[in-house]
Design a protein around this motif. Structure first.
Motif, PDB file in Angstrom:
ATOM      1  N   MET A   9       0.847  -1.173   0.000  1.00 13.50           N
ATOM      2  CA  MET A   9       0.000   0.000   0.000  1.00 13.50           C
ATOM      3  C   MET A   9       0.894   1.238   0.000  1.00 13.50           C
ATOM      4  O   MET A   9       1.808   1.351   0.813  1.00 13.50           O
ATOM      5  N   LYS A  10       0.598   2.144  -0.894  1.00 14.87           N
ATOM      6  CA  LYS A  10       1.381   3.375  -0.995  1.00 14.87           C
ATOM      7  C   LYS A  10       1.060   4.289   0.190  1.00 14.87           C
ATOM      8  O   LYS A  10      -0.019   4.202   0.775  1.00 14.87           O
ATOM      9  N   PRO A  11       1.992   5.192   0.541  1.00 14.87           N
ATOM     10  CA  PRO A  11       1.754   6.089   1.692  1.00 14.87           C
ATOM     11  C   PRO A  11       0.479   6.921   1.540  1.00 14.87           C
ATOM     12  O   PRO A  11      -0.260   7.095   2.509  1.00 14.87           O
ATOM     13  N   ARG A  12       0.224   7.410   0.338  1.00 14.29           N
ATOM     14  CA  ARG A  12      -0.972   8.228   0.144  1.00 14.29           C
ATOM     15  C   ARG A  12      -2.242   7.392   0.336  1.00 14.29           C
ATOM     16  O   ARG A  12      -3.217   7.860   0.931  1.00 14.29           O
ATOM     17  N   GLN A  13      -2.235   6.173  -0.159  1.00 16.78           N
ATOM     18  CA  GLN A  13      -3.383   5.282   0.029  1.00 16.78           C
ATOM     19  C   GLN A  13      -3.578   4.967   1.507  1.00 16.78           C
ATOM     20  O   GLN A  13      -4.710   4.905   1.988  1.00 16.78           O
ATOM     21  N   PHE A  14      -2.481   4.776   2.205  1.00 20.19           N
ATOM     22  CA  PHE A  14      -2.557   4.482   3.631  1.00 20.19           C
ATOM     23  C   PHE A  14      -3.166   5.658   4.395  1.00 20.19           C
ATOM     24  O   PHE A  14      -4.034   5.471   5.249  1.00 20.19           O
ATOM     25  N   VAL A  15      -2.717   6.866   4.084  1.00 17.81           N
ATOM     26  CA  VAL A  15      -3.254   8.060   4.751  1.00 17.81           C
ATOM     27  C   VAL A  15      -4.740   8.209   4.444  1.00 17.81           C
ATOM     28  O   VAL A  15      -5.540   8.508   5.345  1.00 17.81           O
ATOM     29  N   THR A  16      -5.120   7.990   3.197  1.00 20.94           N
ATOM     30  CA  THR A  16      -6.533   8.066   2.821  1.00 20.94           C
ATOM     31  C   THR A  16      -7.344   7.024   3.575  1.00 20.94           C
ATOM     32  O   THR A  16      -8.424   7.315   4.094  1.00 20.94           O
ATOM     33  N   PHE A  17      -6.818   5.817   3.646  1.00 19.92           N
ATOM     34  CA  PHE A  17      -7.505   4.750   4.374  1.00 19.92           C
ATOM     35  C   PHE A  17      -7.671   5.102   5.848  1.00 19.92           C
ATOM     36  O   PHE A  17      -8.753   4.947   6.422  1.00 19.92           O
ATOM     37  N   VAL A  18      -6.614   5.590   6.460  1.00 19.82           N
ATOM     38  CA  VAL A  18      -6.672   5.960   7.875  1.00 19.82           C
ATOM     39  C   VAL A  18      -7.668   7.094   8.087  1.00 19.82           C
ATOM     40  O   VAL A  18      -8.446   7.091   9.055  1.00 19.82           O
ATOM     41  N   PHE A  19      -7.687   8.067   7.185  1.00 21.85           N
ATOM     42  CA  PHE A  19      -8.624   9.183   7.287  1.00 21.85           C
ATOM     43  C   PHE A  19     -10.068   8.689   7.279  1.00 21.85           C
ATOM     44  O   PHE A  19     -10.858   9.029   8.154  1.00 21.85           O
ATOM     45  N   TRP A  20     -10.421   7.877   6.279  1.00 22.07           N
ATOM     46  CA  TRP A  20     -11.804   7.411   6.169  1.00 22.07           C
ATOM     47  C   TRP A  20     -12.153   6.412   7.257  1.00 22.07           C
ATOM     48  O   TRP A  20     -13.296   6.388   7.741  1.00 22.07           O
TER      49      TRP A  20
END
Length: 155
Positions: A1-12
């Protein structure tokens, strides 16, 4: 998982957890009688409207975070459309009951803010539907963000 995807996942995931916390800490209390004694009688006089609002708002509150995930929108378009229709129906129930409750609320300041928020919620949800019916995806996305903001504030 890319860092941006991880941040998006954590946000939602955080949004979903906060929504769940709010729902179980506050919304479920309406089903068993409002905690604040000042509004206790108001709850029982208008129980139908409170419960309708909670059910409709639940559809809006929990349905949308999943809708904002690009992978789900693009891979599961049929699900996205069905979930969107459920969101619209839930929003209409929540909006109509919130409008009614705004007229019944003992708190005069609350009446105005809830009434205006309900109108904004109706407008943004309708505009999102209208935009997608005209195949304007960008406007649809923008109005859905606004609609969810209203749903999040209204809940």
């Amino acid at each position: 998982m890319k860092p941006r995807q991880f941040v998006t996942f954590v946000f939602w995931a955080s949004i979903l957890m906060l929504s769940g916390y709010f729902y179980f800490e506050n919304a479920v209390a309406y089903l068993f009688g409002y905690r604040n004694e000042r509004f206790g009688d108001s709850f029982f006089r208008n129980q139908f409207w409170f419960v309708a609002h909670m059910i409709g708002a639940s559809c809006s509150l929990f349905r949308v975070p999943i809708q904002f995930w690009k992978n789900i929108r693009t891979r599961y378009l049929r699900y996205h459309r069905i979930a969107g229709k459920i969101y619209i129906i839930g929003s209409l129930v929540a909006e109509a009951s919130a409008l009614r409750l705004s007229l019944l609320n003992d708190c005069v300041g609350c009446r105005y803010s809830l009434f205006l928020l309900s109108l904004f919620f109706i407008f943004t949800t309708s505009a999102a539907w209208y935009s997608i019916s005209r195949k304007n995806i960008l406007a649809h996305q923008q109005f859905m963000v606004r609609s969810y903001k209203c749903a999040f504030d209204d809940a």
